[in-house]
Write a protein that holds these residues in place. Structure first.
Motif, PDB file in Angstrom:
ATOM      1  N   PRO A   8       2.947   5.241  55.832  1.00  0.00           N
ATOM      2  CA  PRO A   8       2.597   4.389  54.710  1.00  0.00           C
ATOM      3  C   PRO A   8       3.848   4.037  53.909  1.00  0.00           C
ATOM      4  N   TRP A  30      -4.004   6.069  46.888  1.00  0.00           N
ATOM      5  CA  TRP A  30      -3.352   6.330  48.171  1.00  0.00           C
ATOM      6  C   TRP A  30      -1.976   6.925  47.996  1.00  0.00           C
ATOM      7  N   SER A  31      -1.298   6.543  46.927  1.00  0.00           N
ATOM      8  CA  SER A  31       0.032   7.096  46.723  1.00  0.00           C
ATOM      9  C   SER A  31      -0.054   8.596  46.479  1.00  0.00           C
ATOM     10  N   ILE A  47      -2.626  10.510  47.741  1.00  0.00           N
ATOM     11  CA  ILE A  47      -3.130  11.136  48.962  1.00  0.00           C
ATOM     12  C   ILE A  47      -2.022  11.306  49.987  1.00  0.00           C
ATOM     13  N   THR A  48      -1.101  10.353  50.024  1.00  0.00           N
ATOM     14  CA  THR A  48      -0.070  10.417  51.051  1.00  0.00           C
ATOM     15  C   THR A  48       1.239  10.992  50.525  1.00  0.00           C
ATOM     16  N   TYR A  50       0.225  10.107  56.082  1.00  0.00           N
ATOM     17  CA  TYR A  50      -1.213  10.375  56.160  1.00  0.00           C
ATOM     18  C   TYR A  50      -1.522  11.689  56.858  1.00  0.00           C
TER      19      TYR A  50
END
Lengths: 633, 107, 201
Positions: A15, A23-24, A26-27, A589
């Motif tokens: 990512p 998302w920032s 989560i990853t 991820y």
């Protein structure tokens, strides 16, 4: 495990780096963000575990209470213990370790950033797995140390095949994996990633304690992992490791559990000791008294912690030889602990003390820990222990060391480093309210436990008859527990309030001593524009102050407040200017994907093997993706 | 056996690989000795001592040569040797405690 | 040493000069010592708790187990030869030795499965007693470790055939090798403590 930096033929793309959105997070593989995630998750579990504590106290406030029935009570007190130990104090310490270790040793990140993210996600899913048991038939109900043969029992109330303790065994194995992985990561980080000049004996005490704790985790967790596997096999395969009637021995569980369990006690409290060892010098404006002694006694505590486990088992009937040997080793371990107490006192002695909230909590830690430590020494006397074991006296003891100790120390750390993390201070006035409410509430709650215990009130009973002489002190304790809850509300309000109205902190709001205060608040993603070069213990302090002839502190004239300018000539300034061009690992991820596999494997062990296979494939896929995704960018 | 034999012929001339093969030959010899000892009639304590010593030698040879610990940075030794010693000590005490435990008359 | 130089060139600077993954692997192996130590001591504690049924010493076949132990021991040799090959940049030998190591590992696992079948037929099972259960738990934990090792070896083999394992990445072989040797030394200990040492009467 191939640590892949494959430049050609990337099979998976990573990512893109970004700093906003779900998302920032989560990853993310940034140790600071992972530290914050650990902190918030642990605090959420703290609220849940606290709510369970209030339920327990509400139930016990009066004789013949009806808030919970016996079955619910068993689940709630077990989950309260598991939550506070495995989902609050350990991960809250991990939050500090993650956020602070790289900053305090002058590194850009931990040694294995993706492994770090993996540890967090495994911890989160392990916690959720444990809590999902409430919805899936019932939570663990055999006490946090799950003694066999009770823990092997499958019948709970009217349920013939209850899974309560399956969740216990599998949940703790998953959480153990998270802690082991993170421990290996942080050991390597501390040994290998120190800034130039940061020799071992220039490391802050907090880093030393972190190192000892990680080594304890590395060596203690595999023991309990095996104990839990044997328990799991007894439950799902029908073996008899802990069942005496079939040739097994329940005492084996006790040995394996406490071989882990006693080092675990130091795993819980040493981080707080490290935090306090940073706070006290800063707010006394004196160096820590006897730094090498504090460090060495921390190491001694760590190693001796492996040699005292059987004092949890005096009443098991190990015989006079074993009991005497472990009584002696237990009394010995009080020595390095006492040494630390005197070092902290001597640090404050003659200092110019400032009573900001971090300092208050640190002093609270020292005083409450002394009380808990003293009642601990009384357990070392075997005949005395026969009297106290499994009574509220023991409950009083470990709440004084783990709440009065660990939690006070951790809150001290929160107040101390909050401005570094968010750039704004928490309100000192509200912080004082929080501290005093919590200190008084804590003593009102847990002080009476000493009396109740000596009067013979057993642990883990869900109610008691009137006329035992326990009514008054139980009511007092319940009142105290709600005072603690009130103090936590003050803290939450303080944290919320500080978002907008907190005093802007600047780099170094407390006039502190260690290098994490040299960088901006909050620190940039790469931590330091230039990696600092360390010349001494308390390096930042020596950059700010020198002693004149009379031994008085005099500020270094120019650029002292912020140390950066002084660094420039030492390093090739051009290359790193402004943080551009610094190589940071890209988000990924894969850690969360691999972590999802573990709880699925766990559910499969309970509900059917096909779920395990799916989980195993996800785990394997995640790890392969991990190994073959491109290194950075 | 086959693996050991082909190596010796294929890899001649490379000193490092020669060392590996020699170590492997010693390991094979010691294993043979172990099995022989296990069949010889002798007092149990002597047999146990001999077998333990031989297996410690094998352990050390693999760790020292194949895992390269003998020649590597000493920092690497610390965590591993700590683990080995800790495991040996702790579990010996546990097993000892069980012996004491069963000798104690029930209270 | 030439290989040390290439390794040093590849890693970023660390405080001790040791590559992070290598240090991490050794710390992890230190942790694994306590894992297997626990399993071995559980076996030693329970080896006679057979409730009148079969004990390991009533059913085992020392010559057979000696051969499979020897196979695993020799797989450590092929493993170091694979490492020596990649450090020289010899991809062909690398693949040969990796495959040999994996095959020796698989031989060992097959031997274990065969042995288990025999034992079960002789009445020594997971459910016959804790003596049986502790033996099977110990050996299957070890077997699981060998299986993970085989998977990693085959992955290395696959990477090498696709050209993803150049000489500069010899460390990958080295670290997986460390794990593999560790699994081997655990078996050295198991073979002595579990099989060879006479059980008390």
């Amino acid at each position: 495990m191939a640590t892949a930096t494959v430049t050609r033929q990337p099979l998976f793309s990573r990512p893109r780096s970004s700093h906003k959105g779900v998302w920032s997070w989560i990853t993310t593989v940034d140790h600071k963000r992972i530290g914050v995630l650990y902190g918030f998750t642990a605090f959420a579990f703290f609220l849940i575990g606290g709510f369970e504590a209030l339920l327990i106290r509400a139930q016990l406030a009066r004789p013949n209470g009806h808030v919970l029935n016996a079955n619910q009570y068993d689940q709630v007190f077990t989950m309260h213990g598991l939550t506070m130990i495995f989902l609050v104090v350990m991960p809250l310490s991990a939050a500090f370790f993650n956020y602070l270790i790289p900053l305090m040793i002058g590194a850009r990140d931990v040694a294995f950033p993706r492994l770090n993210a993996f540890s967090y996600w495994v911890f989160l899913f392990g916690g959720l797995f444990l809590y999902s048991s409430f919805l899936l038939g019932g939570a663990p109900n055999g006490g946090w140390f799950g003694y066999a043969p009770l823990s092997v029992q499958k019948v709970t109330g009217s349920v013939p095949f209850a899974h309560n303790m399956d969740y216990y065994a599998i949940g703790l194995i998953i959480l153990g994996i998270a802690s082991t992985v993170s421990a290996v990561n942080l050991v390597v980080t501390i040994i290998n990633m120190r800034a130039p000049g940061m020799s071992f004996f220039r490391m802050p005490v907090f880093i030393w304690m972190a190192l000892v704790v990680q080594l304890l985790l590395v060596f203690a967790l595999p023991i309990v992992t095996i104990a839990l596997f044997l328990l799991l096999f007894d439950r799902i395969l029908g073996t008899s490791f802990y069942i005496a009637s079939n040739g097994g021995d329940p005492v084996l569980w006790q040995h394996l559990f406490w071989l882990f369990g006693h080092p675990e006690v130091y795993i819980l409290v040493l981080p707080a000791m490290g935090i306090v060892s940073e706070i006290l010098p800063t707010f006394s404006r004196k160096p820590l008294f006897g730094y090498p002694v504090v460090v060495l006694s921390g190491i001694a505590i760590g190693f001796m912690g492996f040699g005292v486990w059987a004092h949890h088992m005096f009443a098991t009937g190990l015989g006079p030889v074993a009991n005497s040997a472990f009584a002696v080793s237990t009394m010995f371990i009080a020595v390095p602990t006492g040494v630390k107490i005197f070092n902290w006192l001597a640090t404050m002695w003659g200092g110019r003390l400032r009573f900001d909230p971090p300092m208050l909590f640190a002093i609270g830690f020292v005083t409450m820990f002394v009380i808990g430590g003293l009642s601990g020494v009384t357990h070392a006397l075997v005949p005395h222990d026969y009297q106290q074991t499994d009574t509220y006296y023991v409950v009083a003891h470990f709440h004084y060391v783990l709440f009065g100790g660990a939690i006070f120390g951790l809150f001290g750390g929160i107040y101390y480093w909050w401005p570094k993390i968010y750039g704004r201070k928490l309100s000192g006035k509200l912080g004082k309210w929080h501290f005093w409410l919590m200190l008084i509430g804590f003593n009102v709650t847990f002080g009476p436990f000493h009396i109740l215990g000596l009067q013979g009130m057993p642990r883990r009973i869900y109610t008691y008859a009137p006329g035992m002489g326990w009514d008054f002190w139980n009511m007092v304790s319940t009142v105290g527990s709600f005072m603690i809850a009130g103090s936590i509300l003050v803290f939450i309000y303080n944290a919320w309030h500080s978002r907008k109205y907190g005093e802007i902190a600047g780099n170094d709001p407390w006039d502190a001593r260690t290098i994490e205060w040299m960088t901006s608040s909050p620190p940039p993603e790469h931590n330091f524009d230039q990696i600092p070069v360390v010349h001494a213990l308390d390096d930042f302090w020596h950059k700010k102050y020198v002693e004149d002839k009379g031994g008085k502190l005099v500020p270094v004239p120019a650029g002292g407040e912020n140390g950066h300018s002084e660094q420039a000539p030492e390093h090739e300034a051009g290359e790193h200017g402004g943080g551009h061009g610094i190589h940071l690992p890209s988000p990924s991820y894969m850690p969360i994907l691999a972590a999802v596999g573990l709880p699925l494997i766990g559910y499969g062990l309970i509900y059917g093997f096909y779920i395990s296979i799916v989980g195993g494939l996800i785990l394997l896929g995640g790890l392969y993706g991990w190994a073959f995704e491109p290194g950075t960018e | 056996m086959a693996a050991g034999g082909t190596t010796a012929t294929k890899e001649h001339g490379h000193p490092k690989e020669k060392v590996y093969v020699v170590v492997a030959l010693w390991l094979a010899l010691i294993t043979g000795a172990e099995i022989t000892i296990s069949y010889i009639k002798m007092p149990d304590p002597a047999k146990i001592a001999a077998l333990l010593i031989l297996s410690i030698i094998k352990f050390a040879a693999v760790v020292g040569y194949f895992m390269h610990l003998k020649f590597d940075n000493p920092v690497l030794r610390k965590p591993f040797i700590t683990g080995v010693i800790l495991a040996g000590a702790l579990y010996t005490i546990v097993l000892l405690a069980f012996t004491l435990h069963s000798n104690t008359p029930p209270r | 040493m030439a290989d040390q130089a290439t390794v040093a060139a590849e890693v970023h600077q660390t405080s001790t000069g040791i590559e992070n993954t290598k240090l991490g692997m050794w710390v992890f192996l230190g942790s694994e010592c306590l894992l297997f130590g626990a399993l071995i001591s559980v076996f030693l504690l329970y080896r006679n708790h057979a409730l009148g049924g079969a004990r390991l010493h009533d059913v085992y076949d020392i010559p057979f187990t000696s051969v499979s132990s020897f196979v695993l021991l020799m797989s450590s040799l092929t493993m170091v030869l694979a490492l020596a090959a990649i450090q020289r940049g010899d991809q062909h030998r690398l693949r040969t030795w990796l495959l040999a190591t994996a095959l020796l590992g698989m031989t060992f696992i097959s031997g274990q499965i065969y042995e288990f079948t025999i034992f079960v037929h002789k009445g020594f099972t997971v459910h016959s007693s804790v003596a049986g259960a502790s033996f099977y738990i110990l050996t299957s934990f070890h077997g699981a470790h060998v299986t993970v090792g085989i998977l990693m070896l085959l992955s290395l083999f696959g990477m090498s055939t696709r050209g993803l394992l150049p000489k500069e990445r010899a460390t990958a072989v080295e670290y997986i090798g460390l794990y593999w040797h560790f699994v081997d030394i655990v078996w050295i200990v198991i073979f002595t403590l579990v099989y060879l040492i006479p059980a008390p009467k």
